[in-house]
Write a protein that holds these residues in place. Structure first.
Motif, short mmCIF file in Angstrom:
data_model
loop_
_atom_site.label_atom_id
_atom_site.label_comp_id
_atom_site.label_asym_id
_atom_site.label_seq_id
_atom_site.Cartn_x
_atom_site.Cartn_y
_atom_site.Cartn_z
N VAL A 123 10.11 -5.71 3.94
CA VAL A 123 11.05 -5.28 4.99
C VAL A 123 10.43 -4.19 5.84
O VAL A 123 10.91 -3.90 6.94
CB VAL A 123 12.39 -4.78 4.42
CG1 VAL A 123 13.16 -5.91 3.76
CG2 VAL A 123 12.20 -3.59 3.47
N ALA A 124 9.38 -3.56 5.30
CA ALA A 124 8.76 -2.44 6.01
C ALA A 124 7.36 -2.21 5.47
O ALA A 124 7.01 -2.68 4.38
CB ALA A 124 9.58 -1.17 5.80
N VAL A 125 6.58 -1.48 6.25
CA VAL A 125 5.26 -1.04 5.81
C VAL A 125 5.24 0.49 5.80
O VAL A 125 5.72 1.12 6.76
CB VAL A 125 4.16 -1.57 6.76
CG1 VAL A 125 2.82 -0.91 6.47
CG2 VAL A 125 4.03 -3.08 6.62
N LEU A 126 4.74 1.06 4.73
CA LEU A 126 4.44 2.49 4.69
C LEU A 126 2.92 2.59 4.70
O LEU A 126 2.26 2.09 3.78
CB LEU A 126 4.99 3.16 3.41
CG LEU A 126 6.37 3.82 3.51
CD1 LEU A 126 7.43 2.83 3.95
CD2 LEU A 126 6.75 4.45 2.19
N HIS A 127 2.38 3.21 5.74
CA HIS A 127 0.93 3.16 5.94
C HIS A 127 0.27 4.50 5.61
O HIS A 127 0.25 5.42 6.42
CB HIS A 127 0.62 2.76 7.38
CG HIS A 127 -0.83 2.72 7.71
ND1 HIS A 127 -1.77 2.25 6.83
CD2 HIS A 127 -1.52 3.10 8.83
CE1 HIS A 127 -2.98 2.35 7.39
NE2 HIS A 127 -2.84 2.86 8.59
N PHE A 128 -0.28 4.57 4.39
CA PHE A 128 -0.97 5.78 3.93
C PHE A 128 -2.49 5.64 4.00
O PHE A 128 -3.19 6.64 4.10
CB PHE A 128 -0.61 6.09 2.47
CG PHE A 128 0.85 6.41 2.25
CD1 PHE A 128 1.31 7.71 2.38
CD2 PHE A 128 1.75 5.42 1.90
CE1 PHE A 128 2.64 8.02 2.18
CE2 PHE A 128 3.09 5.71 1.70
CZ PHE A 128 3.54 7.02 1.84
N ALA A 129 -2.99 4.40 3.83
CA ALA A 129 -4.44 4.22 3.62
C ALA A 129 -5.24 4.76 4.80
O ALA A 129 -5.04 4.33 5.94
CB ALA A 129 -4.73 2.73 3.44
#
Ligand code: UDP
Length: 328
Positions: free
Chosen positions: A69-75
């Motif tokens: 449902v979503a992306v959390l972009h840490f990389a």
């Protein structure tokens, strides 16, 4: 059905704490990580997809398989000093990786995106209290690459309806208060873990990078925030996006700066041991002081940081440092 969230960099320090917070809030975090700097052992709350953001096909495949449902972009690459020595790598990996990810989201219809930005996008601003409105003027390639991604998000938001929350982190510190995960970098470059290594005798001394900054005691001032509080802000940001509250930019810190010398003094209080210190030169790319206003995160997001005292951040990092750590 449990909603899945794709967490790039979920095997890293901040990403793993975010996965724990997501799981606690009822989401299933799917970690997408190349394990270049992350740890498979740190992926405890959902599946690990081993893949690289520079490989667009692997990003498309992960999104197609999990339908997040979503992306959390840490990389990302995240070291100021390294970014000054090898700027090309920072521009290629951070900006290129984010571009692949955003194109994949646009194509697959993933409409919610939470992005890890940084106070390094502000550059050196004469010690003013930084807000979301302060003009960004990065002084290192790391900050520059993150600012470029913020701009990319603005454009992808407008063109493809990707709703987004941008978090500008100040200095993230501490470890999971329950001791399940913590900070482990090779090589380590961050102040608090290096200092605690010196306290534990794992390295001879902590080098203080410069004592001639225009700050009260001459050492750099930073705004330290506990990684568990920071992770919780991501859950709130995500829930806001899913509830249709629209785009947002938030600074995540505490509004209180501490100098390197003050951090060393706090460590002495927490560990009851001296920190062996040597005074060194300034590190290229370091701003004198970076401290933010937390007003917007507290009011608009309802963020309630509970762990971000210097004492707890150092205490939790110290407890984690006594553990065996990750092996894979
Ligand atoms: N610092 C230091 N000695 C070290 C590592 C860091 O004096 O061995 C200082 C650094 O100059 C900065 C602060 O500690 O002012 C925090 O640095 P860190 O690398 O932890 O985070 P950054 O601010 O670069 O994101």
């Amino acid at each position: 059905m449990v909603e899945k969230v794709l967490v790039t960099g979920g095997a890293g320090y901040i990403g793993a704490h975010a996965c724990k917070a997501l799981a606690r809030a009822g989401f299933l975090p799917v970690t997408f990580d190349n394990l270049a700097t992350g740890w498979a052992d740190a992926v405890k709350w959902g599946p690990l997809v081993r893949g690289d953001l520079m490989d667009r096909a692997s990003v498309d495949a992960a999104i197609a398989e999990h339908c997040p449902v979503a992306v959390l972009h840490f990389a990302a690459l995240s070291l100021v000093g390294e970014s000054m020595q090898d700027p090309a790598r920072y521009w290629r990996v951070n900006v290129g990786g984010a571009l692949n990810l955003l194109e994949a989201c646009a194509k697959a219809g993933v409409r919610n995106f939470v992005f890890s930005s940084t106070c390094a996008t502000y550059g050196d601003q004469d010690g003013v209290l930084l807000t979301e409105e302060t003009p960004q003027r990065p002084i290192n390639a790391y900050g520059g690459s993150k600012l470029a991604i913020e701009l990319m998000l603005r454009d992808f938001g407008a063109a493809h309806g990707i709703n987004h929350v941008i978090f500008r982190y100040f200095n993230v510190a501490g470890a999971d208060p329950e001791g399940e995960i913590g900070e482990q970098h090779h090589p380590e470059t961050h102040l608090i873990p290096l200092m605690l290594d010196a306290v534990a005798g794992k390295r001879p001394a902590l080098t203080v990078f410069g004592t001639d900054y225009p700050t009260p005691d001459g050492t750099c001032v930073r705004d330290y925030v506990h990684v568990t509080d920071l992770a919780q802000a991501h859950v709130l940001g995500l829930q806001g996006l899913l509830a249709g509250r629209g785009n947002g930019v938030f600074c995540l810190g505490t509004g209180r700066g501490f100098s390197v010398r003050e951090v060393i003094e706090a460590s002495r209080m927490v560990t009851n041991r001296e920190v062996p210190v040597v005074i060194g030169d300034r590190r290229a790319g370091d701003a004198a002081a970076l401290v933010c206003s937390t007003t917007r995160a507290l009011t608009d997001l309802g963020w309630d940081p509970q762990h971000s005292t210097l004492r707890q951040m150092i205490g939790d990092a110290w407890a984690w440092a006594q553990k065996p750590g990750f092996t894979s």
